[in-house]
Design an enzyme around this catalytic site. Structure first.
Site, PDB file in Angstrom:
ATOM      1  CD  GLU A  47     -52.249  47.225  26.983  1.00 40.88           C
ATOM      2  OE1 GLU A  47     -53.117  48.094  27.263  1.00 40.88           O
ATOM      3  OE2 GLU A  47     -52.075  46.218  27.662  1.00 40.88           O
ATOM      4  CG  HIS A  96     -54.811  56.464  34.350  1.00 36.66           C
ATOM      5  ND1 HIS A  96     -55.468  56.032  33.218  1.00 36.66           N
ATOM      6  CD2 HIS A  96     -53.945  57.427  33.938  1.00 36.66           C
ATOM      7  CE1 HIS A  96     -55.018  56.707  32.165  1.00 36.66           C
ATOM      8  NE2 HIS A  96     -54.101  57.545  32.574  1.00 36.66           N
ATOM      9  CE  LYS A 123     -49.447  46.318  35.430  1.00 37.08           C
ATOM     10  NZ  LYS A 123     -48.616  46.267  36.634  1.00 37.08           N
ATOM     11  NE  ARG A 143     -53.042  45.601  45.134  1.00 29.59           N
ATOM     12  CZ  ARG A 143     -54.079  46.293  44.693  1.00 29.59           C
ATOM     13  NH1 ARG A 143     -55.287  46.078  45.214  1.00 29.59           N
ATOM     14  NH2 ARG A 143     -53.955  47.191  43.730  1.00 29.59           N
TER      15      ARG A 143
END
Length: 491
Positions: free
Chosen positions: A200, A235, A116, A292
C-alpha cells in the site's frame, strides 16, 4: 429468544458481556483455563466450564473444547468477545452446523474481511476508496519491488492474513525494500501461518478514523458515528475517542456514509467496524473491517446512549435496527475518551509486567466508566494480554471529558505490577493532544514525559516507612496494608 450465552473469552470483556446479559435476564456461561480459575469473570457468571491449561492454544482457541462446553452447559448462543475466536470463520461455521447462534456476522463475511487482499478487492468493487497499492497473486521479491516502485515510495508492506501490526513494515526507499519484505513475510508466516503480503502507498502523517456499523438480518445497515484511534504504539491503539477532534462535518459525513456503503455491499449482520486512514489533504481510504465488537466500543456507547452488546443479542434474535433505534436516526451527544491501562513498564520498552496485584483501586466517580477484569489479588499472567482496565472519561465536550479522565486516572491505584498509568496521564496532558492534533505518529513525534505523582510517591514512602519499622510475617504487602490497615490512612 436467547436464554443462555456462552462467552468464548475471558477477563474484562467477559464481565462486560455478563453485565448486559444480567440486564436482559439471560444466563451466562464463562469458560476458563487453569490460569483463570479464580478470576472475577468466572465467579460472576451463572455457570462456568473448565477448558484446559493456561496456553490459549490448549484452552481458549480449541474449538472442539468450546463446542463441548456449549453442549454440556446447554447454551444456545455464543458471544466471542474480541481476540481468540472472534474472527475465526471456522468457529462460526461449526456453531452454525450445531444450530447455535453466533453473535457476529456470517462465516463467509468473517472469511472475506479477514483476508486483507480479498477484502480490499471487494471494497474496490463496491466503490469504496482504497489506498493505492498492489494485491496481486505474485509473492516474488522482484515483482513486488517493481510494484512498489510503480506505487512510489514510501510504501507499506502488510500481511494479508494479519492485524495488530504483525508482518507490517514501512519502507522509504528501494534499498530498504527487499530486506523489509523478507522480514515481513517471515513475521507473517510465524504469526498467522500465512506469509502472503500486499503493498500500500504510505500516507504521510495519517489519522486513523473508524466507524461503528450495525447490520440487521433484513439487510439494513446504519452507522453509530466515528471514533478517532490515531494515538498508537507499535500499531496498537492507546487512546480512542468520539467524536473525532478537528474533523470537518463534511468529511465526517462522507466517512460514515462510505462505511455504511462498505458494510451494505457485503450483506453485513451485527456489530462491525470499518477502519479508514485519513490523509492531511482530507482524502480517506479503506484500511480494514473488524467483524466483531471493538475494545473501544465504550466510547460509542457513551456518546450514543446505546448498549452495543444488547444490540448484538437482539439482532441475533431477529430484531430490526428500526426497533432498536426507536425509528429515529442515532445522534451523538457529548464526548468520550478511552485509555487502556496495561501492566507494562514504559521505562523498559513497555515490556509486560506480570505478578500479583496487591491492591487494585479504581475510581467510583461521576463521568468515569471503568471496564476491568482484575481486582485485588488477581494475577497478571504471561499467557494473556496484560490489559488491566479501560477507563473512559465522559463530558459535555472534549476538554471536560479529558479532564474527567485525568481525574479518574489520579484516583486509580495499582499496587504490584508496573503500569502505564502515568504515561497515559502524560499523553492526555500534552499540549498537542489538548489541541486535538493527533496522528498515528503522535507518540513517535512527541516526547511524552511522565513521573510518579506526588501523592503516589508520598503513599509509597509512608508504606515503606511503616514496613521498615515493623516486623511482620506476611505473604504479601496486601496482608500488611490491608483494607483495615494503613492504606486507609494513606488514601
Amino acid at each position: 429468544m436467547i436464554k443462555k450465552i456462552l462467552i468464548a473469552n475471558r477477563g474484562e470483556i467477559s464481565l462486560r458481556i455478563q453485565k448486559t446479559c444480567r440486564k436482559l435476564g439471560i444466563q451466562t456461561v464463562a469458560v476458563y483455563s487453569d490460569a483463570d480459575k479464580d478470576s472475577p469473570f468466572v465467579k460472576e457468571a451463572d455457570f462456568s466450564y473448565y477448558l484446559g491449561p493456561p496456553e490459549p492454544s490448549r484452552s481458549y482457541l480449541v474449538i472442539p473444547n468450546i463446542l463441548k462446553a456449549i453442549s454440556e452447559t446447554g447454551a444456545d448462543a455464543v458471544h466471542p468477545g474480541y481476540g481468540f475466536l472472534s474472527e475465526k470463520a471456522e468457529f462460526a461455521r461449526e456453531l452454525s452446523k450445531a444450530g447455535i447462534s453466533f453473535l457476529g456476522p456470517k462465516p463467509e463475511t468473517v472469511d472475506l474481511m479477514g483476508d486483507k487482499i480479498r477484502s480490499r478487492a471487494a471494497m474496490e468493487k463496491a466503490g469504496v476508496p482504497v489506498v493505492p497499492g498492489y494485491e496481486g497473486d505474485s509473492q516474488e521479491p522482484n515483482v513486488l519491488l517493481k510494484e512498489a516502485e510503480k506505487i512510489g515510495f514510501p510504501v507499506m508492506i502488510k500481511a494479508s492474513a494479519g492485524g495488530g501490526g504483525k508482518g507490517m513494515k514501512r519502507v522509504f526507499s528501494k534499498e530498504e525494500f527487499l530486506p523489509s519484505l523478507e522480514s515481513a513475510q517471515r513475521e507473517a508466516g510465524n504469526a498467522f501461518g500465512d506469509s502472503r503480503v500486499f503493498l500500500e502507498k504510505y500516507i504521510i502523517n495519517p489519522r486513523h478514523i473508524e466507524v461503528q456499523v450495525f447490520g440487521d438480518t433484513s439487510g439494513n445497515v446504519i452507522h453509530l458515528f466515528e471514533r478517532e484511534c490515531s494515538i498508537q504504539r507499535r500499531h496498537q491503539k492507546v487512546v480512542e475517542e468520539s467524536p473525532a477532534p478537528n474533523l470537518s462535518p463534511e468529511i465526517k459525513k462522507k466517512i460514515c456514509d462510505v462505511a455504511v456503503k462498505a458494510a451494505s455491499s457485503i450483506g453485513y449482520i451485527g456489530a462491525g467496524t470499518v477502519e479508514f486512514i485519513l490523509g492531511e489533504d482530507g482524502a480517506f481510504y479503506f484500511l480494514e473491517m473488524n467483524t466483531r465488537l471493538q475494545v473501544e466500543h465504550p466510547v460509542t456507547e457513551s456518546v450514543t446512549g446505546f448498549d452495543l452488546v444488547e444490540w448484538q443479542i437482539r439482532i441475533a434474535e431477529g430484531v430490526s435496527l428500526e426497533k432498536l433505534t426507536g425509528g429515529k436516526s442515532p445522534s451523538q451527544s457529548g464526548h468520550a475518551i478511552e485509555v487502556r491501562l496495561y501492566a507494562e513498564d514504559p521505562e523498559n520498552e513497555f515490556l509486560p509486567s506480570i505478578g500479583k496485584i496487591e491492591l487494585a483501586k479504581f475510581p467510583e466517580i461521576q463521568n468515569i466508566r471503568v471496564d476491568s477484569g482484575v481486582v485485588t489479588g488477581s494475577e497478571v499472567s504471561l499467557y494473556y494480554d496484560p490489559m488491566l482496565a479501560k477507563l473512559i472519561g465522559i463530558g459535555k465536550n472534549r476538554d471536560e471529558a479529558r479532564k474527567n479522565l485525568i481525574s479518574g486516572l489520579e484516583e486509580t491505584i495499582i499496587f504490584g505490577p508496573t503500569t502505564n498509568l502515568n504515561y497515559l496521564k502524560a499523553i492526555l496532558e500534552h499540549s498537542e493532544f489538548i489541541n486535538g492534533n493527533t496522528n498515528t505518529h503522535f507518540l513517535e513525534k512527541h516526547k511524552i514525559e511522565w513521573e510518579e505523582s506526588g501523592e503516589e510517591k508520598e503513599a509509597l514512602m509512608k508504606t515503606a516507612s511503616f514496613l521498615a519499622n515493623r516486623t511482620v510475617k506476611a505473604s504479601s504487602i496486601w496482608d500488611v496494608v490491608g483494607p483495615q490497615g494503613i492504606w486507609g490512612e494513606l488514601s
